[in-house]
Every structure is written in structure tokens, then in C-alpha cells.
Design a protein around this motif. Structure first.
Motif, PDB file in Angstrom:
ATOM      1  N   ASN A  42       7.423 -13.266   8.921  1.00 11.41           N
ATOM      2  CA  ASN A  42       7.673 -12.767  10.022  1.00 11.41           C
ATOM      3  C   ASN A  42       6.874 -13.579  10.783  1.00 11.41           C
ATOM      4  O   ASN A  42       7.299 -13.883  12.358  1.00 11.41           O
ATOM      5  N   THR A  44       6.027 -16.760  10.934  1.00 16.35           N
ATOM      6  CA  THR A  44       6.571 -18.071  11.012  1.00 16.35           C
ATOM      7  C   THR A  44       7.838 -18.033  12.051  1.00 16.35           C
ATOM      8  O   THR A  44       7.907 -18.812  12.716  1.00 16.35           O
ATOM      9  N   SER A  46       8.252 -15.684  14.355  1.00 21.36           N
ATOM     10  CA  SER A  46       8.189 -14.733  15.273  1.00 21.36           C
ATOM     11  C   SER A  46       8.198 -15.144  16.803  1.00 21.36           C
ATOM     12  O   SER A  46       8.588 -14.462  17.493  1.00 21.36           O
ATOM     13  N   THR A  47       8.004 -16.321  16.863  1.00 21.84           N
ATOM     14  CA  THR A  47       8.159 -17.100  17.988  1.00 21.84           C
ATOM     15  C   THR A  47       8.932 -18.303  17.987  1.00 21.84           C
ATOM     16  O   THR A  47       8.455 -19.625  18.041  1.00 21.84           O
ATOM     17  N   PRO A  48      10.458 -18.077  18.098  1.00 20.73           N
ATOM     18  CA  PRO A  48      11.250 -19.405  17.967  1.00 20.73           C
ATOM     19  C   PRO A  48      10.965 -20.356  19.160  1.00 20.73           C
ATOM     20  O   PRO A  48      10.669 -20.356  20.255  1.00 20.73           O
ATOM     21  N   GLN A  50       8.256 -21.872  19.385  1.00 22.16           N
ATOM     22  CA  GLN A  50       6.828 -22.046  19.445  1.00 22.16           C
ATOM     23  C   GLN A  50       6.015 -22.289  18.040  1.00 22.16           C
ATOM     24  O   GLN A  50       6.106 -21.296  17.337  1.00 22.16           O
ATOM     25  N   GLU A  51       5.216 -23.213  17.846  1.00 23.48           N
ATOM     26  CA  GLU A  51       4.478 -23.235  16.533  1.00 23.48           C
ATOM     27  C   GLU A  51       3.026 -22.271  16.692  1.00 23.48           C
ATOM     28  O   GLU A  51       2.370 -22.687  17.632  1.00 23.48           O
ATOM     29  N   ILE A  52       3.003 -21.778  15.870  1.00 21.51           N
ATOM     30  CA  ILE A  52       1.819 -20.571  15.521  1.00 21.51           C
ATOM     31  C   ILE A  52       0.829 -21.334  14.772  1.00 21.51           C
ATOM     32  O   ILE A  52       1.063 -21.493  13.456  1.00 21.51           O
ATOM     33  N   ASP A 186      -3.116 -18.722  19.332  1.00 13.80           N
ATOM     34  CA  ASP A 186      -1.556 -18.614  19.724  1.00 13.80           C
ATOM     35  C   ASP A 186      -1.084 -17.105  19.414  1.00 13.80           C
ATOM     36  O   ASP A 186      -0.060 -16.877  20.258  1.00 13.80           O
ATOM     37  N   GLY A 187      -1.840 -16.448  18.740  1.00 19.67           N
ATOM     38  CA  GLY A 187      -1.093 -14.969  18.723  1.00 19.67           C
ATOM     39  C   GLY A 187      -2.216 -14.283  17.755  1.00 19.67           C
ATOM     40  O   GLY A 187      -3.035 -14.676  16.988  1.00 19.67           O
ATOM     41  N   THR A 215      -1.120 -13.039  23.018  1.00 18.46           N
ATOM     42  CA  THR A 215       0.216 -12.867  22.421  1.00 18.46           C
ATOM     43  C   THR A 215      -0.068 -11.864  21.256  1.00 18.46           C
ATOM     44  O   THR A 215      -0.303 -12.272  20.178  1.00 18.46           O
ATOM     45  N   LEU A 217       1.539 -10.718  17.973  1.00 21.01           N
ATOM     46  CA  LEU A 217       2.482 -11.027  16.962  1.00 21.01           C
ATOM     47  C   LEU A 217       2.816  -9.918  16.372  1.00 21.01           C
ATOM     48  O   LEU A 217       3.986 -10.032  16.003  1.00 21.01           O
TER      49      LEU A 217
END
Length: 241
Positions: A42, A44, A46-48, A50-52, A186-187, A215, A217
């Protein structure tokens, strides 16, 4: 490279009561371990686009299971083949060194006060691909250290070496540390103790994250036991800390 070097331990470390349960190691085929892998997926997706890479794990109040979740998430990301770093950002109540049986005589507080290098702060663990930076000695000013440029430099350096960086932070409503760190990552994952955490408390914690422009997640409902069902895919869900 520094992470390939094994550190000689002068004496064996005994498992403390504060060590968090690594069900993703002791019972990899369990429903709980599968839930952690589902959370990994989830995150990985969660943010199409955008790399977390940096994930903050926190909770509203103490005892909701944030350290357990941070440790187990680190394990499942490492099992996926990622190079993972977990940072114990809870310098007031550290547990990471006990969970992974590493030393805590040096760590995050030493790096932030410029007494050691990044390479000296990182320790390898018994999990292949998983490394930690323990909290180090308790400083007098954790919030000031976490908001410093040295913390920004640490995250920047970690991103160069590791695929995933997980920071285990103190509870949001206890001290300002997680508030500070959430804006640097990032999250953020918010851990909520099912059946114990009050809605108003969770709302306050969420508001703090929103005010810091973090952000979110998602929320992990910890210690939740789903109603029994005949549906295989709705089998028992249970997170324990």
C-alpha cells in the motif's frame, strides 16, 4: 563500504523487555506478517508517480505500537530486497537497539551534535539489508537537534545509500519531535491502538500533521481483531505490539 563491515561485539546483548516483537521474523507465514507485507504494498502504490523513500512512523499517544510497526515494516521492506535504514528518532524513550540487539552507546544524538560521522552512526543488524541508527545517549534538547540542519544532512546522506528510510518518532501529542520530523519525510504513518485511542485524540494528531503539511500515507489500526468470517480473504486481522 561501511555497511559490509561487521562490528565486533564485546559482549552478547540480552533481549530486553523493551524489545519489540518481530513477528515478520519469528512467524513469517502468519496473518500478521502478511498484513505487514500488505502495508508495504500500500505504501509503494500510495503515491503514483512519486517515490516514497522517507517514512515517519508515529502515534497520538504512547503505547499504541509505533515502534513495533516501524521495526516490522523495516523487516518486510528488507525481505523485498530493499536496502533499509531505521532511525530511532525517539531519543527520549528508545527501543530500537533492544529490538535489533545492537549497541546504543553512540547513535543519532552523537551525529546531530557532530561527534560522529554518518558511517559511524549506522549499524548493521541480523536482518540482511536492514541497518539502524539507534538513538544514542539521551540529549537535553531532542527537539532542537531534530529541527537542526544536521538532521536534514543525515536524511540527505541516508537517501544516497538506502532505498527506504523509516524514522520511529515519539507520539505527536506528547512532544513536538514528530511534528518537526513529519515535514522532513516523504510520508507519515499514524499508528492507532484499536479500541483504546479516542477519536478526539486521533483528530488532534491528524490536525498536527496537516498543520505541518505532512503527507499522511495512512493509518495502521493496531491490535485490531476482525470478526470471524468464513471468507478466507477476510480471515483474522491482528496487529500486536
Amino acid at each position: 563500504m561501511f555497511w559490509l563491515k561487521s562490528r565486533k561485539k564485546k559482549k552478547s546483548l540480552k533481549l530486553s523487555r523493551k524489545a519489540r516483537q518481530l513477528v515478520t521474523v519469528t512467524d513469517m507465514k502468519s496473518t500478521v506478517a502478511e498484513q505487514y507485507r500488505m502495508i508495504r504494498a500500500n505504501i509503494t502504490f500510495s503515491t503514483p508517480g512519486q517515490e516514497i523513500k522517507t517514512i515517519l512512523v508515529t502515534s497520538s499517544t504512547p503505547g499504541e505500537g509505533k515502534s513495533t510497526n516501524a521495526a516490522n515494516l523495516g523487516v518486510v521492506f528488507a525481505h523485498e530486497g530493499k536496502k533499509v535504514l531505521i532511525i530511532d528518532g525517539d531519543m527520549r524513550k528508545s527501543t530500537l537497539h533492544q529490538t535489533f540487539k545492537t549497541f546504543n552507546n553512540i547513535g543519532l544524538s552523537n551525529f546531530l551534535t557532530k561527534k560522529i560521522s554518518f558511517e559511524e552512526a549506522v549499524q548493521e543488524t541480523f536482518i540482511v539489508g536492514l541497518y539502524v541508527i539507534t538513538s544514542g545517549p539521551v540529549p537535553t534538547n531532542p527537539a532542537e537537534l531534530l529541527s537542526s540542519k544536521a538532521m536534514d544532512a543525515l536524511i540527505l546522506e541516508a537517501k544516497k545509500t538506502f532505498d527506504i528510510i523509516i524514522i520511529d518518532a515519539p507520539p505527536l501529542l506528547s512532544v513536538s519531535d514528530a511534528h518537526i520530523l513529519s515535514n522532513k519525510c516523504d510520508g507519515t504513518l499514524l499508528i492507532v491502538h484499536s479500541g483504546v485511542a479516542e477519536k478526539e485524540v486521533v483528530r488532534k494528531a491528524t490536525a498536527i500533521l496537516e498543520n505541518s503539511q505532512a503527507t499522511i500515507l495512512g493509518v495502521i489500526l493496531n491490535k485490531y481483531v476482525a470478526p470471524r468470517s468464513k471468507d478466507y480473504y477476510n480471515a483474522e486481522h491482528y496487529m500486536e505490539s
